[in-house]
Motif scaffolding. Structure first.
Motif, PDB file in Angstrom:
ATOM      1  N   SER A  94       0.828  -1.205   0.000  1.00 33.09           N
ATOM      2  CA  SER A  94       0.000   0.000   0.000  1.00 33.09           C
ATOM      3  C   SER A  94       0.868   1.262   0.000  1.00 33.09           C
ATOM      4  CB  SER A  94      -0.988  -0.002   1.165  1.00 33.09           C
ATOM      5  OG  SER A  94      -0.312  -0.239   2.355  1.00 33.09           O
ATOM      6  N   LEU A  95       2.036   1.190   0.685  1.00 31.89           N
ATOM      7  CA  LEU A  95       2.933   2.358   0.705  1.00 31.89           C
ATOM      8  C   LEU A  95       3.451   2.638  -0.709  1.00 31.89           C
ATOM      9  CD1 LEU A  95       4.539   4.469   2.357  1.00 31.89           C
ATOM     10  CD2 LEU A  95       6.362   2.793   2.526  1.00 31.89           C
ATOM     11  N   LYS A  96       3.835   1.565  -1.422  1.00 36.21           N
ATOM     12  CA  LYS A  96       4.360   1.745  -2.778  1.00 36.21           C
ATOM     13  C   LYS A  96       3.268   2.277  -3.712  1.00 36.21           C
ATOM     14  CE  LYS A  96       8.223  -1.502  -2.638  1.00 36.21           C
ATOM     15  NZ  LYS A  96       8.732  -2.826  -3.005  1.00 36.21           N
ATOM     16  N   GLN A  97       2.049   1.757  -3.521  1.00 40.05           N
ATOM     17  CA  GLN A  97       0.939   2.231  -4.366  1.00 40.05           C
ATOM     18  C   GLN A  97       0.731   3.723  -4.156  1.00 40.05           C
ATOM     19  OE1 GLN A  97      -2.363  -0.274  -3.325  1.00 40.05           O
ATOM     20  NE2 GLN A  97      -2.201  -1.425  -5.223  1.00 40.05           N
ATOM     21  N   HIS A  98       0.733   4.111  -2.901  1.00 42.11           N
ATOM     22  CA  HIS A  98       0.474   5.512  -2.574  1.00 42.11           C
ATOM     23  C   HIS A  98       1.549   6.422  -3.166  1.00 42.11           C
ATOM     24  CE1 HIS A  98      -0.134   9.211  -0.443  1.00 42.11           C
ATOM     25  NE2 HIS A  98       1.093   9.115   0.073  1.00 42.11           N
ATOM     26  N   ILE A  99       2.825   6.075  -2.924  1.00 43.84           N
ATOM     27  CA  ILE A  99       3.914   6.945  -3.380  1.00 43.84           C
ATOM     28  C   ILE A  99       3.980   6.980  -4.902  1.00 43.84           C
ATOM     29  CG2 ILE A  99       6.434   7.241  -3.399  1.00 43.84           C
ATOM     30  CD1 ILE A  99       6.451   6.219  -0.494  1.00 43.84           C
ATOM     31  N   CYS A 100       3.863   5.791  -5.520  1.00 40.53           N
ATOM     32  CA  CYS A 100       3.949   5.750  -6.991  1.00 40.53           C
ATOM     33  C   CYS A 100       2.771   6.483  -7.623  1.00 40.53           C
ATOM     34  CB  CYS A 100       4.023   4.313  -7.488  1.00 40.53           C
ATOM     35  SG  CYS A 100       5.563   3.540  -6.997  1.00 40.53           S
ATOM     36  N   GLY A 101       1.594   6.399  -6.996  1.00 37.35           N
ATOM     37  CA  GLY A 101       0.411   7.096  -7.522  1.00 37.35           C
ATOM     38  C   GLY A 101       0.637   8.597  -7.525  1.00 37.35           C
ATOM     39  N   SER A 102       1.122   9.070  -6.379  1.00 36.54           N
ATOM     40  CA  SER A 102       1.386  10.507  -6.250  1.00 36.54           C
ATOM     41  C   SER A 102       2.462  10.931  -7.250  1.00 36.54           C
ATOM     42  CB  SER A 102       1.835  10.777  -4.816  1.00 36.54           C
ATOM     43  OG  SER A 102       2.431  12.027  -4.722  1.00 36.54           O
ATOM     44  N   ALA A 103       3.510  10.088  -7.394  1.00 35.02           N
ATOM     45  CA  ALA A 103       4.615  10.406  -8.313  1.00 35.02           C
ATOM     46  C   ALA A 103       4.096  10.461  -9.744  1.00 35.02           C
ATOM     47  CB  ALA A 103       5.704   9.356  -8.193  1.00 35.02           C
ATOM     48  N   ALA A 104       3.216   9.505 -10.096  1.00 37.56           N
ATOM     49  CA  ALA A 104       2.704   9.448 -11.463  1.00 37.56           C
ATOM     50  C   ALA A 104       1.982  10.740 -11.824  1.00 37.56           C
ATOM     51  CB  ALA A 104       1.772   8.250 -11.610  1.00 37.56           C
ATOM     52  N   ARG A 105       1.194  11.258 -10.869  1.00 38.67           N
ATOM     53  CA  ARG A 105       0.464  12.504 -11.144  1.00 38.67           C
ATOM     54  C   ARG A 105       1.424  13.667 -11.385  1.00 38.67           C
ATOM     55  NH1 ARG A 105      -2.717   9.997  -7.427  1.00 38.67           N
ATOM     56  NH2 ARG A 105      -1.900  11.125  -5.608  1.00 38.67           N
ATOM     57  N   LYS A 106       2.457  13.725 -10.534  1.00 35.89           N
ATOM     58  CA  LYS A 106       3.423  14.833 -10.666  1.00 35.89           C
ATOM     59  C   LYS A 106       4.226  14.695 -11.962  1.00 35.89           C
ATOM     60  CE  LYS A 106       3.808  15.550  -5.696  1.00 35.89           C
ATOM     61  NZ  LYS A 106       4.591  15.254  -4.510  1.00 35.89           N
ATOM     62  N   PHE A 107       4.626  13.467 -12.269  1.00 31.43           N
ATOM     63  CA  PHE A 107       5.419  13.250 -13.488  1.00 31.43           C
ATOM     64  C   PHE A 107       4.568  13.511 -14.751  1.00 31.43           C
ATOM     65  CE2 PHE A 107       8.462  10.226 -11.067  1.00 31.43           C
ATOM     66  CZ  PHE A 107       9.368  11.257 -10.869  1.00 31.43           C
ATOM     67  N   GLN A 108       3.236  13.196 -14.643  1.00 28.30           N
ATOM     68  CA  GLN A 108       2.336  13.464 -15.773  1.00 28.30           C
ATOM     69  C   GLN A 108       2.357  14.960 -16.106  1.00 28.30           C
ATOM     70  OE1 GLN A 108       0.238  11.105 -17.473  1.00 28.30           O
ATOM     71  NE2 GLN A 108       0.081  12.826 -18.881  1.00 28.30           N
ATOM     72  N   LYS A 109       2.267  15.756 -15.025  1.00 29.15           N
ATOM     73  CA  LYS A 109       2.260  17.212 -15.199  1.00 29.15           C
ATOM     74  C   LYS A 109       3.592  17.657 -15.817  1.00 29.15           C
ATOM     75  CE  LYS A 109       1.070  21.340 -12.571  1.00 29.15           C
ATOM     76  NZ  LYS A 109       2.100  22.071 -11.885  1.00 29.15           N
ATOM     77  N   MET A 110       4.692  17.073 -15.293  1.00 21.70           N
ATOM     78  CA  MET A 110       6.032  17.420 -15.789  1.00 21.70           C
ATOM     79  C   MET A 110       6.138  17.080 -17.283  1.00 21.70           C
ATOM     80  SD  MET A 110       9.673  15.820 -14.522  1.00 21.70           S
ATOM     81  CE  MET A 110       9.601  14.304 -15.470  1.00 21.70           C
ATOM     82  N   HIS A 111       5.620  15.906 -17.627  1.00 23.78           N
ATOM     83  CA  HIS A 111       5.677  15.445 -19.019  1.00 23.78           C
ATOM     84  C   HIS A 111       4.904  16.402 -19.929  1.00 23.78           C
ATOM     85  CE1 HIS A 111       5.345  12.885 -22.520  1.00 23.78           C
ATOM     86  NE2 HIS A 111       4.012  12.862 -22.400  1.00 23.78           N
ATOM     87  N   GLU A 112       3.724  16.809 -19.446  1.00 26.41           N
ATOM     88  CA  GLU A 112       2.900  17.714 -20.258  1.00 26.41           C
ATOM     89  C   GLU A 112       3.602  19.057 -20.464  1.00 26.41           C
ATOM     90  OE1 GLU A 112      -0.747  17.637 -18.097  1.00 26.41           O
ATOM     91  OE2 GLU A 112      -1.279  15.631 -18.850  1.00 26.41           O
ATOM     92  N   GLU A 113       4.232  19.550 -19.381  1.00 22.31           N
ATOM     93  CA  GLU A 113       4.949  20.831 -19.495  1.00 22.31           C
ATOM     94  C   GLU A 113       6.109  20.716 -20.471  1.00 22.31           C
ATOM     95  OE1 GLU A 113       5.976  21.771 -15.489  1.00 22.31           O
ATOM     96  OE2 GLU A 113       3.947  22.491 -14.983  1.00 22.31           O
ATOM     97  N   PHE A 114       6.781  19.566 -20.451  1.00 21.11           N
ATOM     98  CA  PHE A 114       7.916  19.342 -21.343  1.00 21.11           C
ATOM     99  C   PHE A 114       7.439  19.339 -22.806  1.00 21.11           C
ATOM    100  CE2 PHE A 114      10.605  16.402 -23.785  1.00 21.11           C
ATOM    101  CZ  PHE A 114      11.851  16.962 -23.577  1.00 21.11           C
ATOM    102  N   ILE A 115       6.311  18.655 -23.045  1.00 18.88           N
ATOM    103  CA  ILE A 115       5.755  18.578 -24.407  1.00 18.88           C
ATOM    104  C   ILE A 115       5.364  19.977 -24.884  1.00 18.88           C
ATOM    105  CG2 ILE A 115       3.752  17.709 -25.729  1.00 18.88           C
ATOM    106  CD1 ILE A 115       6.046  15.662 -25.233  1.00 18.88           C
ATOM    107  N   GLN A 116       4.725  20.712 -23.957  1.00 17.82           N
ATOM    108  CA  GLN A 116       4.334  22.097 -24.293  1.00 17.82           C
ATOM    109  C   GLN A 116       5.558  22.884 -24.735  1.00 17.82           C
ATOM    110  OE1 GLN A 116       1.351  24.301 -23.455  1.00 17.82           O
ATOM    111  NE2 GLN A 116       0.380  22.347 -23.943  1.00 17.82           N
ATOM    112  N   GLU A 117       6.613  22.749 -23.897  1.00 19.70           N
ATOM    113  CA  GLU A 117       7.846  23.509 -24.120  1.00 19.70           C
ATOM    114  C   GLU A 117       8.473  23.155 -25.467  1.00 19.70           C
ATOM    115  OE1 GLU A 117      10.708  26.277 -23.217  1.00 19.70           O
ATOM    116  OE2 GLU A 117       8.847  25.882 -22.123  1.00 19.70           O
TER     117      GLU A 117
END
Length: 1442
Positions: A1049-1072
């Motif tokens: 459950s700890l890994k699910q929680h951390i990876c879930g949160s990371a995925a959301r942040k990385f998604q945003k990062m990825h989108e910003e990179f594509i925009q750029e």
């Protein structure tokens, strides 16, 4: 000690004789020099026919008469050497000087003091039935003396006749030097008038005894006519005087003195014709002699018959001697005759007076000890009581009168002090002998039949309480001194005693033994011994290097005799003594030997009386013996294990003790050497014959090693050779019995001293090779303290704690930290360069060598492995070199070598994983960008073509166009062209895979740090990022025991949160990086360039600025921020607090307590949020170092200069070549910089559009722009806040330093203090400073109060604990390792090292209780007295900070 048989020259003789005598070698008087003719006797060139040589006289000048040599040595030495010479001569059954002539003063001296040390043991006929014996100092024994003198010339050899008289028919011994001995025929020059003395002492066996009663024999050298004083002395002290003559003057006045008390006997030789019966008759009448008083050797009498008749005559005198006199009584006669007595010197008499004053008080030994040694007796009975109370009580006693006398006497000048100590030893030995000799015999008898154990125990107790030696006085002195330290410093009583350690140190230097272990109380007075050794160190520094030799063995196996023979020392050997314990004695090492042994002194430790198993059970001395053996083995560089061959059961037992000691030493990092000495082995072929015995011995040792290893829970040790280096062939020495024949008349066996000499040579050889345990006196002192403290705890191996080991470990950690950082730093630099090269791959396609990314990655990975292997090999080499060096006590930490080696391999694995992840991510992101770059390049090309077409069109119009007209035409063309291009989306969706769960804040915080670090880099997402996060979680979970459900459950929680942040990062990179956006961004520039080209304006300056600002400047900034992190860590690593984990702990704790306003919140944060507190502390340290001052500017400047130099070189290189277009010129510059700077492809493409600049002009302006950029960047760095800079760094110094100091992250299971061990992969955790368990949230079950117990004290207590690991069952603290096998908590009996946390707890007791929702602890009174200064002092002690 030389054992050579021939000597080159006369001047070597005295030393040669002395050395031989000191090893009680019976051949010592063979002192013939090798003459030139003898040394050439094998010369083949010598004339074979010269028979004259056979009749030639030997040159008398070549040698000395042994008597002259002995006389000279006595004349040239002091009273203490006299005693040693006389004692050793008497052991060899040589005669000793009674009256010593001095050729300068023509006087002789009575050698009473010289003979004081000789103790003889014999059995007269009346005791032969009862098997009793008499043991006494020979100078006190009242014996009849028979003197032998010569009148005139005498053809008989008086001395030879005496030797025959005193020898058994089957064993002849030269007691007296005679003319037929080697060098005995050399004329005497200074020894005429010498009167020698020996004793015949019966053994109680009628068949063997020559005389059934003891008798003293005196022999005067020279003619009595020349030495009347000596003759008078002998006539007044002897029972009979035998006068040897060839012819006698009938007047013979000399023999007619009326004062003579002795019977006169005449011994003549008939060789002389003038010797007739008539002449003899006249003489006999004048001298009033009967026929029985005259013995004549006729021509027909052989020597044997003649000696037989002499023996009869002497026996008849002994049946009813007229006079018996001790040598002490003879002194009175000597003084009357004007003969000086050697004891009459003022120093000797003062010493005697002081000693007599003390021993006169002794009526009953037991009572005397009770009254005069109150501190010692009291201490022994109350060892269990609290020390402080004990000392207070001791201070309430006034110093006894005897101790006052004793201290005053040993404070007297040097020679007087030496005489005093000798006298008191003599007096006490005499007292003990009368009281104890009977008891000792009874003890030995009873021991043979061990049925009545109670009786043996009582006798043993009697022996112990009746025994009184000088050590008892020193023991009491030590107790008085230790007790005085508990008085205020200004107290006069304390100040008066401060000189005592120095006094004892001086005595050690003078060669007196000092008691190390009090055998009765089985204790070391640590403070006393420490202070004595400190003073000794001060006296000899800087020449304070020592080697330590110890001897171990069962009682009465000749250990002390062995040491005395080997090293010429004076350990007590008389059987009237019964002291247990250990004594140390210092020997100064001769200058010649200093180079061989690499030391200034040898410390010899003699242990007294290990007991055999049956006896040990009686008084539980087994534990004492184990302690003693462990201590002395631990202190020594070489241990001599003394075994008497006839007693194999005792041998087995001592081996058991020794094996335990060696095993314990191996585990604490010491490797002492051992030498087995088998005594009383008679056969010459013993070594070969005992091959089987040696095999058996090794088998027994192996068996015992396994048993000991099981007990010490170290079962990997299967054989004795696993525990120490031992070679059965060289590690055993067979020594024949001490006596050659039957005592008391047997001389020392020549084989004994020769074998002991060989043993000594072997030991010196071994010592020369060994790494000393205690390089100097202070380190020896440290070993005594740490070994003794550990010995007193049940589990020695895990109780051992030593500042030398800690020091060596700390040094290794410091070195390792440095190596580890060098490794990481090199790899950081490598990765930075690799990432730069990856970013630039294919960017400048025209010149790029490698276009295929996969091929490039294979090459990079291969490079990485080569680099990693090179660095790993280097660091492993460093570790090996570190352990190979002779300094720094590295052998003490040999046990940790494997841990550090594993840490290095683990570092390599970890770094390889991380490096591969980083370059894989960089390459994959680059591949993605390459597709975008291609699209972008195509679009840019189309736009550029459209712009060029527009320029042509406008020019064809041949009308003047304003900028506004041009802008309109450009906008129209732009819109039309963009409409022809197709844009696609390049987004990808990351799967959100978690449900939120509020747990494991620390791990979440770590992962959040890692995620935000990635996001700040504004790069694209890569799958390795999630892998890295899972790796961080796994690493952290390894340190915490959690169930699988929690982990998932700890890994699910951390990876879930990371995925959301990385998604945003990825989108910003594509925009750029979106091609449409990039084109729109550059629209303005295209338009400006379009107008410039149209108007044919010069673009060089503008394009140079554009290239500098858009391409070079971001690349330089990026480079500086990539490099700065490593530099900051580098700088911080030079600070003491970051050198090792322990230094860090010490600094942070010191900081907590040192702040003017120590803050409870800070302590709470340190205890409960350790990692957060530490990170914040590190940040503070970094900020303090860099936020002010020029350090950071210098580092930035260094990197800026590096970049600018490379840019200038690249421009220079490109300018030197001719290019067909500006594009290829710029590409050349970029290619030169491709492994240093990451140059944006997008910016470069935009710059190339419509670029019609002149190459030369462009280069000129580019140089100018680079200069301006340099200044602009300098200004920018100056104005940027430190925090902003930190946030832009690729390597975060705070995290890097934190990972270096946080270590494995394990916490003590009881007080939650973090582990201090070095390296990541250690097998045992330990902490230097444990704290009260209440601070780790422990409360007492019943009261709910915070506990004040400290782990280091609990592990030696009888208390119990329970927790989830014990399944909530109670478990003994002493057996804590059964539950937590990987934790090592060294016991601290002193309770002082935890003063730091005691101070914190007593200061904030209420606050902690409130915060922990518990009741405040009951703070012990002792804690309340602890000051901040004491707390800081205890902190230093715990972390071994000098």
């Amino acid at each position: 000690t030389g054992a050579c048989q021939s000597l080159p020259c006369k001047s070597d003789l005295p030393l040669y004789f002395l050395k031989k005598l000191m090893t009680v070698n019976v051949t010592a008087r063979k002192i013939k020099c090798t003459s030139a003719s003898e040394s050439n006797s094998n010369d083949t060139l010598r004339d074979q026919c010269d028979f004259n040589d056979l009749f030639a006289c030997h040159d008398m000048n070549d040698s000395l008469n042994p008597l002259d040599l002995i006389t000279a040595l006595f004349l040239c030495s002091d009273g203490f050497v006299h005693q040693e010479l006389a004692l050793k001569m008497s052991m060899c059954q040589f005669s000793v000087p009674l009256l010593l002539p001095n050729c300068d003063t023509q006087q002789c001296t009575l050698m009473l003091w010289a003979m004081r040390d000789i103790v003889k043991k014999y059995r007269p006929s009346d005791l032969s039935e009862s098997k009793g014996f008499i043991e006494d100092r020979i100078v006190l024994s009242e014996l009849p003396m028979i003197s032998f003198v010569r009148l005139g010339e005498c053809s008989l050899s008086k001395s030879e006749i005496l030797n025959k008289l005193l020898s058994n028919s089957e064993q002849y011994h030269d007691t007296f030097v005679h003319r037929d001995m080697e060098s005995g025929d050399i004329p005497k020059r200074i020894s005429n008038g010498l009167t020698e003395m020996t004793w015949y002492l019966p053994c109680g066996n009628k068949n063997m005894d020559i005389f059934s009663e003891p008798v003293a024999i005196a022999n005067l050298r020279g003619d009595i006519a020349s030495f009347e004083t000596q003759f008078s002395f002998l006539c007044q002290t002897s029972a009979a005087v035998f006068v040897f003559f060839d012819q006698l003057d009938s007047e013979c006045e000399l023999l007619m003195n009326k004062n003579h008390k002795a019977q006169i006997f005449l011994v003549g030789n008939q060789q002389n014709k003038s010797l007739t019966p008539d002449g003899l008759k006249k003489l006999a009448t004048r001298l009033n002699l009967t026929k029985n008083n005259i013995t004549i050797k006729t021509n027909k009498t052989n020597d044997a018959d003649f000696v037989q008749s002499l023996k009869k005559t002497v026996s008849s005198v002994l049946t009813n001697p007229q006079l018996k006199m001790s040598i002490e009584q003879m002194a009175v006669v000597a003084r009357e005759l004007g003969i000086p007595v050697d004891e009459d010197s003022p120093e000797c008499q003062d010493g005697k007076k002081n000693a007599d004053a003390i021993t006169a008080e002794i009526k009953d030994t037991f009572q005397f000890k009770e009254n005069q040694f109150p501190l010692q007796e009291n201490y022994k009975s109350n060892l269990k009581k609290k020390r402080e109370e004990q000392r207070k009580k001791q201070n309430s006693y006034a110093m006894s009168s005897v101790m006052t006398c004793f201290i005053s006497a040993i404070s007297s000048p040097h020679r007087e002090r030496c005489y005093f100590l000798k006298w008191i030893r003599i007096n006490l030995d005499n007292l003990s002998r009368t009281e104890l000799s009977g008891l000792r015999e009874l003890y030995k008898e009873k021991c043979k039949d061990s049925e009545n154990k109670q009786e043996i125990k009582e006798i043993d107790q009697q022996l112990s309480s009746s025994s009184l030696g000088v050590e008892h006085f020193f023991r009491e002195m030590g107790q008085i001194y230790e007790a005085s330290l508990y008085l205020p410093e200004t107290d006069p009583s304390r100040q008066q005693l401060q000189h005592l350690p120095k006094l004892c140190a001086q005595l050690l230097l003078d060669g007196f033994p000092l008691e190390l272990v009090d055998g009765d109380a089985s204790n070391i007075p640590l403070r006393w011994v420490s202070d004595v050794l400190s003073q000794l160190n001060d006296l000899v520094s800087p020449k304070n290097k020592i080697l330590v030799v110890t001897v171990l063995g069962v009682q009465s196996t000749g250990k002390s005799t062995l040491l005395n023979t080997m090293f010429g020392v004076q350990f007590a050997v008389s059987s009237g003594r019964c002291t247990r314990g250990a004594f140390m004695l210092l020997i100064k090492v001769n200058e010649d030997f200093k180079k061989v042994l690499n030391c200034d002194f040898m410390m010899i430790i003699d242990t007294e009386g290990l007991k055999s198993p049956e006896l040990a059970q009686l008084d539980n001395s087994h534990e004492h013996d184990n302690e003693l053996a462990t201590l002395v083995v631990g202190l020594s560089d070489i241990t001599i294990i003394n075994i008497a061959m006839e007693n194999s059961t005792e041998m087995k037992d001592i081996l058991q003790i020794v094996v335990h000691a060696f095993l314990r030493m191996k585990e604490v990092g010491k490797k002492p050497q051992c030498q087995f000495v088998h005594q009383n082995v008679s056969d010459v072929s013993a070594h070969d014959k005992n091959l089987r015995d040696r095999k058996l011995l090794l088998e027994q040792l192996n068996e015992m090693t396994q048993a000991a290893a099981k007990m010490e829970k170290k079962e990997e040790n299967k054989n004795f050779t696993d525990v120490m280096e031992y070679n059965p062939d060289t590690g055993n020495c067979y020594i024949p019995g001490l006596w050659n024949g039957n005592p008391p008349m047997a001389p020392v066996n020549a084989g004994y001293s020769e074998t002991v000499y060989e043993l000594k040579k072997n030991i010196i050889q071994q010592l020369g090779k060994c790494e000393s345990t205690s390089n100097n006196i202070l380190e020896f002192r440290e070993w005594i303290t740490s070994l003794w403290n550990a010995v007193k705890h049940e589990n020695f191996i895990f109780s051992f704690r030593n500042s030398l080991v800690a020091d060596a470990y700390m040094r290794l950690c410091t070195e390792y930290n440095q190596w580890e950082w060098e490794f990481k730093k090199e790899m950081y630099k490598w990765v930075t360069t690799a990432e730069t090269r990856i970013s630039n791959v294919g960017s400048f396609a025209a010149t790029s060598e490698i276009s295929d990314m996969n091929e490039f990655m294979t090459e990079l990975k291969s490079e990485a492995i080569t680099e990693l292997t090179k660095l790993e090999t280097k660091i492993l080499e460093n570790l090996k070199k570190y352990f190979d060096q002779p300094e720094g006590h590295v052998y003490l930490i040999e046990g940790y070598r494997e841990d550090f080696s594993n840490s290095i391999k683990s570092l390599r694995r970890e770094t390889e994983r991380s490096v591969f992840n980083q370059i894989t991510a960089a390459a994959d992101i680059k591949k993605g960008l390459k597709e975008l770059d291609k699209i972008r390049a195509t679009y840019t090309e189309k736009i550029e073509k459209a712009v060029c077409d527009l320029i042509d069109e406008c020019r064809k119009r041949k009308v003047e166009m304003t900028d506004r007209d041009l802008d309109e035409s450009f906008d129209k063309m732009w819109t039309e062209t963009l409409n022809t291009l197709s844009f696609s989306k390049h987004n990808k969706n990351l799967k959100d895979c978690g449900q939120e769960q509020k747990v494991a804040d620390r791990i979440i915080s770590d992962c959040d740090d890692h995620i935000s670090d990635k996001i700040k880099r504004k790069t694209n997402y890569h799958d390795t990022y999630i892998q890295e996060i899972l790796h961080i979680i796994d690493k952290r979970l390894k340190k915490a025991d959690v169930d699988i459900e929690f982990e998932v459950s700890l890994k699910q929680h951390i990876c879930g949160s990371a995925a959301r942040k990385f998604q945003k990062m990825h989108e910003e990179f594509i925009q750029e990086n979106d091609p449409y956006k990039c084109l729109q961004k550059n629209k303005e520039r295209f338009c400006t360039d379009f107008k410039d080209v149209f108007h044919k304006r010069d673009q060089c300056q503008k394009k140079a600025e554009e290239f500098t600002n858009q391409s070079l400047k971001p690349a330089v900034e990026n480079f500086i921020y990539r490099s700065l992190g490593v530099d900051i860590v580098d700088k911080m690593m030079t600070k003491e607090e970051f050198s090792t984990r322990m230094s860090f702990q010490y600094s942070i704790l010191l900081d907590l307590i040192s702040e003017s306003e120590s803050n409870f919140e800070d302590f709470l944060s340190y205890i409960l949020s350790y990692e957060g507190h530490v990170k914040s502390w590190i940040s503070g340290r970094i900020e303090k170092t860099f936020s002010s001052g020029s350090t950071l500017c210098e580092l930035e400047d260094k990197h800026l200069k590096f970049c600018i130099d490379h840019i200038n070189d690249a421009i220079k290189t490109a300018t030197a070549e001719k290019f067909d277009s500006l594009k290829t010129f710029v590409v050349k510059i970029c290619t030169e910089l491709e492994d240093k700077l990451v140059i944006s492809q997008d910016a470069l493409d935009a710059f190339m559009v419509l670029n019609k600049s002149d190459q030369e002009q462009f280069a000129h302006w580019l140089n100018k722009c680079v200069e301006e950029m340099t200044e602009a960047l300098r200004e920018k760095f100056k104005s940027t806040m430190f925090e902003t800079k930190l946030s832009r760094l690729h390597i975060k110094p705070k995290n890097e330093l934190f990972n270096r100091v946080v270590g494995c992250g394990k916490q003590c299971p009881f007080c939650k203090i973090p582990c201090d061990a070095g390296g990541e992969d250690h097998t045992h955790h330990f902490a230097n400073l444990h704290r009260p368990n209440g601070l780790g949230l422990y409360t007492y079950v019943a009261s709910g109060k915070l506990t004040t117990d400290i782990c280091s004290s609990l592990v030696v207590s009888d208390k119990r604990f329970r927790c989830s690991d014990t399944k909530n069952q109670w478990h003994n603290y002493k057996q804590y390792r059964e539950i937590f096998p990987d934790w090592n908590i060294p016991p601290d009996g002193s309770h002082e090292t935890s003063d730091y946390w005691k101070y914190v707890m007593k200061t904030y007791n209420k606050e902690f209780a409130e915060d922990y929702d518990a009741e405040p602890a009951d703070i012990p009174d002792a804690w309340k007295r602890i000051t901040k200064e004491q707390a800081v002092e205890s902190l230093k002690k715990s972390f071994n900070i000098k």
